[in-house]
Design an enzyme around this catalytic site. Sequence first.
Site, PDB file in Angstrom:
ATOM      1  N   LYS A   1       1.891  -9.885 -11.525  1.00 55.61           N
ATOM      2  CA  LYS A   1       3.308 -10.038 -11.213  1.00 55.61           C
ATOM      3  C   LYS A   1       3.585  -9.480  -9.823  1.00 55.61           C
ATOM      4  CE  LYS A   1       7.781  -8.725 -13.216  1.00 55.61           C
ATOM      5  NZ  LYS A   1       8.442  -8.004 -14.294  1.00 55.61           N
TER       6      LYS A   1
ATOM      7  N   ASN B   1       1.214  13.534 -14.691  1.00 55.95           N
ATOM      8  CA  ASN B   1       1.289  13.807 -16.120  1.00 55.95           C
ATOM      9  C   ASN B   1       0.005  14.487 -16.603  1.00 55.95           C
ATOM     10  OD1 ASN B   1       2.333  13.788 -18.766  1.00 55.95           O
ATOM     11  ND2 ASN B   1       3.329  11.822 -18.394  1.00 55.95           N
TER      12      ASN B   1
ATOM     13  N   HIS C   1     -22.403   6.897  -7.229  1.00 57.89           N
ATOM     14  CA  HIS C   1     -23.831   7.179  -7.028  1.00 57.89           C
ATOM     15  C   HIS C   1     -24.538   5.901  -6.621  1.00 57.89           C
ATOM     16  CE1 HIS C   1     -23.570  11.221  -8.714  1.00 57.89           C
ATOM     17  NE2 HIS C   1     -22.723  10.707  -9.588  1.00 57.89           N
TER      18      HIS C   1
ATOM     19  N   THR D   1     -10.767  -1.852  -9.175  1.00 56.08           N
ATOM     20  CA  THR D   1     -12.010  -1.899  -8.413  1.00 56.08           C
ATOM     21  C   THR D   1     -11.805  -2.312  -6.961  1.00 56.08           C
ATOM     22  OG1 THR D   1     -12.409  -4.187  -9.079  1.00 56.08           O
ATOM     23  CG2 THR D   1     -13.336  -2.461 -10.492  1.00 56.08           C
ATOM     24  N   LYS D   2     -10.596  -2.834  -6.635  1.00 52.83           N
ATOM     25  CA  LYS D   2     -10.307  -3.236  -5.259  1.00 52.83           C
ATOM     26  C   LYS D   2      -8.835  -2.959  -4.963  1.00 52.83           C
ATOM     27  CE  LYS D   2      -9.858  -8.051  -6.637  1.00 52.83           C
ATOM     28  NZ  LYS D   2     -10.339  -9.383  -6.499  1.00 52.83           N
TER      29      LYS D   2
END
Length: 186
Positions: free
Chosen positions: A184, A88, A118, A166-167
Site C-alpha cells: 500500500k 516498546n 556472517h 530484506t531491502k
Amino acid sequence: MFKNVLSENIWGRVVSEKEPVFEEINKIVESNSKLISKLNNEYHDHDSTIKLLSEITGQKVDDSVGVNLPLYSDFGKHLSIGKSVFINSNVMFTDLGGITLEDHVLIGPRVNLLSVNHPTNPEQRRGLIVSPITIKKNAWIGAAATVLPGVTIGENAIVGANAVVTKDVPANTVVTGSPAKVVKTI
C-alpha cells in the site's frame, strides 16, 4: 546518526575474528552487557531509564524518548536515537553495524533490528559483515518485525507485524510479509 567508536573501519568488508578490532568489540560488548542487565533487572523511572540508555549508547538520549523495558542491545555504542521515539518491550538492537532511529519513530514489541551478518563462506563464517540500518522520520516498525543489515526504512513508512525486511522500504508505503513487499502507498 551513530558515531563509530572503534579504532578501525569495519564497514564494507568481512571482519575476521582474528583481527585486533574483535578484542575491542568484545570489551565494549562485555561493558554493555552489564548496563543492559542493570537496565532490565532493576526498577527504573523514566529519567533513570534515559540516563542508562544514554550511557549504553554513549550519546545523550532526549527526554522525549519513551521506552517500555526490557530492551536489548549487543553493542550499544552504534545506536542513535532521535527525539520523540517510542520503543516498546523486548526489542533487540544488534547495532555493531550502526542503527539510526530518526525523530518520531515507533518500534513495536519484539522487533529485531540486525545490522550484523556472517559470511556465507564456511571458512570465514565466524567473521562479521556489518551494514547500517536507518529508520527514517515518523516510520513505524510493527510487532515482531525483523529488519536486516543495510536496510533503510523510508519516512512515514510502516512495516507490518512479523515482516522480514530484506531491502529498502520506500517512504510513505506499507510493507508486509517475508520477504516484505509493498502492499500500500499512504
